[in-house]
Design a protein around this motif. Structure first.
Motif, mmCIF file in Angstrom:
data_model
loop_
_atom_site.group_PDB
_atom_site.id
_atom_site.type_symbol
_atom_site.label_atom_id
_atom_site.label_comp_id
_atom_site.label_asym_id
_atom_site.label_seq_id
_atom_site.Cartn_x
_atom_site.Cartn_y
_atom_site.Cartn_z
ATOM 1 N N THR A 58 2.388 29.346 12.396
ATOM 2 C CA THR A 58 1.810 30.126 13.495
ATOM 3 C C THR A 58 0.283 30.167 13.385
ATOM 4 N N ARG A 59 -0.230 30.379 12.182
ATOM 5 C CA ARG A 59 -1.689 30.403 11.993
ATOM 6 C C ARG A 59 -2.316 29.073 12.381
ATOM 7 N N LEU A 60 -1.666 27.983 11.970
ATOM 8 C CA LEU A 60 -2.201 26.664 12.304
ATOM 9 C C LEU A 60 -2.122 26.411 13.805
ATOM 10 N N ALA A 61 -1.044 26.869 14.437
ATOM 11 C CA ALA A 61 -0.921 26.711 15.896
ATOM 12 C C ALA A 61 -2.047 27.447 16.613
ATOM 13 N N GLN A 62 -2.407 28.638 16.117
ATOM 14 C CA GLN A 62 -3.501 29.380 16.733
ATOM 15 C C GLN A 62 -4.815 28.612 16.647
ATOM 16 N N ARG A 63 -5.042 27.942 15.531
ATOM 17 C CA ARG A 63 -6.256 27.134 15.409
ATOM 18 C C ARG A 63 -6.247 25.993 16.420
ATOM 19 N N TRP A 64 -5.117 25.346 16.581
ATOM 20 C CA TRP A 64 -5.034 24.251 17.547
ATOM 21 C C TRP A 64 -5.257 24.762 18.974
ATOM 22 N N ILE A 65 -4.756 25.957 19.276
ATOM 23 C CA ILE A 65 -4.974 26.532 20.600
ATOM 24 C C ILE A 65 -6.462 26.770 20.837
ATOM 25 N N ALA A 66 -7.134 27.275 19.814
ATOM 26 C CA ALA A 66 -8.581 27.497 19.934
ATOM 27 C C ALA A 66 -9.318 26.178 20.144
ATOM 28 N N VAL A 67 -8.894 25.148 19.421
ATOM 29 C CA VAL A 67 -9.525 23.836 19.582
ATOM 30 C C VAL A 67 -9.266 23.305 20.998
ATOM 31 N N GLY A 68 -8.038 23.465 21.473
ATOM 32 C CA GLY A 68 -7.718 22.991 22.816
ATOM 33 C C GLY A 68 -8.547 23.676 23.887
ATOM 34 N N ALA A 69 -8.734 25.000 23.748
ATOM 35 C CA ALA A 69 -9.550 25.724 24.721
ATOM 36 C C ALA A 69 -11.002 25.254 24.684
ATOM 37 N N GLU A 70 -11.500 25.000 23.473
ATOM 38 C CA GLU A 70 -12.878 24.531 23.333
ATOM 39 C C GLU A 70 -13.049 23.149 23.953
ATOM 40 N N ARG A 71 -12.112 22.246 23.670
ATOM 41 C CA ARG A 71 -12.212 20.891 24.215
ATOM 42 C C ARG A 71 -12.062 20.892 25.734
ATOM 43 N N LEU A 72 -11.197 21.769 26.236
ATOM 44 C CA LEU A 72 -11.030 21.840 27.686
ATOM 45 C C LEU A 72 -12.310 22.343 28.339
ATOM 46 N N GLY A 73 -12.972 23.310 27.705
ATOM 47 C CA GLY A 73 -14.236 23.794 28.241
ATOM 48 C C GLY A 73 -15.309 22.736 28.249
ATOM 49 N N ALA A 74 -15.204 21.779 27.312
ATOM 50 C CA ALA A 74 -16.179 20.690 27.260
ATOM 51 C C ALA A 74 -15.807 19.533 28.188
ATOM 52 N N GLY A 75 -14.690 19.686 28.913
ATOM 53 C CA GLY A 75 -14.277 18.640 29.844
ATOM 54 C C GLY A 75 -13.501 17.515 29.207
ATOM 55 N N GLU A 76 -13.071 17.666 27.942
ATOM 56 C CA GLU A 76 -12.335 16.618 27.240
ATOM 57 C C GLU A 76 -10.834 16.894 27.397
ATOM 58 N N LEU A 77 -10.293 16.478 28.525
ATOM 59 C CA LEU A 77 -8.917 16.800 28.863
ATOM 60 C C LEU A 77 -7.925 16.171 27.883
ATOM 61 N N HIS A 78 -8.161 14.916 27.488
ATOM 62 C CA HIS A 78 -7.227 14.245 26.579
ATOM 63 C C HIS A 78 -7.159 14.965 25.240
#
Length: 509
Positions: free
Chosen positions: A456-476
């Motif tokens: 669960t902790r690792l999943a939360q980190r991946w979610i944070a990374v996904g939100a950051e990348r999406l904000g930067a326009g890196e959809l893939h």
């Protein structure tokens, strides 16, 4: 002298003309005969299409005559194309400007009303309804069609005995037989309203019956019967989308569906896999296209696949096969299920080879693997390089003798190192490496509560990374991070929000 008479003193050109005339004369009649034969063959093969091409007016006249005859015989329409309607439409297709074909179709519509009236008088209500539909399709004047339709409903109502149906419906409702059979309350009320849409006692009876059905649906939801409750609400919505109690019932359904989703995700995290499957399937019964529930079933399949791998590593092949079968039932094409199948096959083959080795060779192989695992651990090669890491050597030893005390001691000694590896890589935000350490932990200690908490902790980190990348326009990159989080914990907080954002961004692109 005879020899001189046989000589030909004409010029060469004259002799050529005579020769060509002779040839024409010789082949003239055979060519004519062949041409006649070919023409006859073409006429025999093409027949009507050729005649249509050569004499279109003849074909039109034939269609009009056939249509008029069918109309006179009362054969207004026919599936084989020989009804009056179909024949007039064929004539109209050949010549759209011909008014006589349009007039013929109008006469078909008028005759349909005549037949409908006769059918109503004779009590043949289904046939009358078919003829009214035909008249509507042929654009027969609406007032004439609707007048007959009202007459049909009145005759059907009189024939059906609506007062008797109302009494039967009221009795069925009093007995609690609300729906599900032709003589239940709701079907009877709907039958009456089909014949007399404005009948007040039928409208009131239907509304009261629908209210009873909604009450039953709410009770089913309160007792955890999500699928039955949803089915009852859907039935009411189909019968009367504007029922006064329907919005409240839909809100109750949505609340219980969200609760069931939380229960499913929690059951998955706690490895209560059977409960998770039931809950996810309840959600799919409400909405078959529920992607989150479908992903939840795949996650349950992955959990069964992981159990299969662990049992296979301990040579518990019956248990491993049972878990693999459960995984296949849920998601046969999931990559984790395929890998678990391959792992089980390799474990069986390893066990077979081990049983064929002499006892001394077995002990030597086991000792060598444990020594290599210890040496790799001393070097710090916990997970890498592949095949030579301490983890890989230990797994090979477990395949040979999973219950051997030395093997168990080595696993217990290696587990703290795997835990430290996970914490170190997670704190450094090296998430791929942390995932590898987590895999080692899962293999060494199973699906324990600490392993689930780490996932669960690792999943939360991946979610944070996904939100950051999406904000930067890196959809893939955002989608890749979302998939990583979903594999670790399908019910992680923020996962559904990130999934919605990724989906919206993909749609915008």
């Amino acid at each position: 002298m005879g020899e001189w008479r046989d000589l030909d003193f004409r010029s060469p050109a004259g002799r050529g003309r005579e020769w060509r005339q002779a040839v024409r004369g010789r082949f003239k009649w055979p060519l004519i005969v062949a041409a006649i034969a070919l023409l006859g063959l073409a006429l025999a093969v093409l027949r009507t299409p050729l005649s249509d091409w050569l004499w279109p007016e003849t074909r039109l006249q034939a269609l009009r005559e056939q249509a008029a005859q069918a109309l006179n015989e009362g054969k207004l329409t026919a599936p084989d194309g020989h009804g009056a309607r179909e024949l007039y439409e064929a004539a109209l297709a050949l010549d759209p400007d011909r008014s006589d074909a349009r007039q013929g179709l109008a006469e078909v519509g008028a005759m349909a009303l005549v037949q409908a009236r006769q059918a109503i008088d004779g009590g043949h209500f289904d046939f009358a309804r078919e003829r009214l539909d035909l008249a509507r399709e042929l654009a027969t004047p609406r007032d004439r069609v609707e007048a007959l339709a009202r007459r049909l409903r009145e005759r059907e109502a009189a024939h059906a005995g609506l007062d008797r149906l109302i009494a039967q419906a009221a009795t069925a409702r009093a007995q609690g037989r609300l729906d599900g059979a032709p003589d239940a309350a709701l079907p009877l009320y709907l039958r009456v309203l089909e014949l007399q849409p404005q009948r007040n006692d039928a409208l009131e009876g239907r509304d009261d019956t629908l209210a009873d059905l909604l009450q039953q649906a709410r009770q089913a939801l309160e007792h955890g019967e999500l699928a039955r409750g949803a089915q009852g609400i859907a039935r009411v919505q189909a019968a009367d989308p504007g029922h006064a109690d329907l919005p409240d019932a839909l809100s109750v359904l949505e609340r219980h569906a969200e609760q069931r989703r939380r229960e499913a995700d929690q059951a998955l995290r706690r490895q209560r896999l059977d409960l998770a499957v039931v809950a996810y399937r309840d959600l799919l019964a409400i909405q078959p296209g529920d992607e989150a529930a479908q992903r939840g079933l795949v996650a349950v399949a992955n959990a069964h696949a992981a159990l299969s791998e662990r049992y296979a590593a301990d040579f518990r092949f019956a248990d491993a096969q049972t878990e693999l079968d459960r995984a296949r039932e849920l998601a046969v094409d999931a990559p984790a299920v395929t890998l678990a199948h391959q792992h089980l096959d390799r474990a069986r083959e390893s066990r077979k080879r081990f049983e064929q080795e002499p006892p001394l060779a077995r002990r030597q192989s086991l000792r060598r693997l444990l020594n290599e695992a210890a040496a790799a651990e001393q070097r710090g090669d916990l997970l890498t390089p592949p095949g030579d890491s301490a983890y890989d050597k230990l797994r090979a030893a477990q395949a040979i003798a999973p219950q051997d005390p030395a093997v168990r001691n080595a696993a217990a000694r290696l587990l703290p190192a795997a835990r430290r590896c996970f914490e170190t890589e997670l704190s450094g935000n090296r998430l791929v490496r942390a995932s590898e350490c987590l895999d080692a932990r899962r293999a060494l200690e199973g699906a324990s509560a600490p392993v689930r908490e780490a996932a669960t902790r690792l999943a939360q980190r991946w979610i944070a990374v996904g939100a950051e990348r999406l904000g930067a326009g890196e959809l893939h990159a955002a989608r890749s991070a979302l998939d990583s989080a979903r594999r670790l914990d399908p019910g992680a907080t923020g996962l559904s929000e990130l999934a919605a954002r990724v989906q919206a961004a993909a749609a915008a692109n």
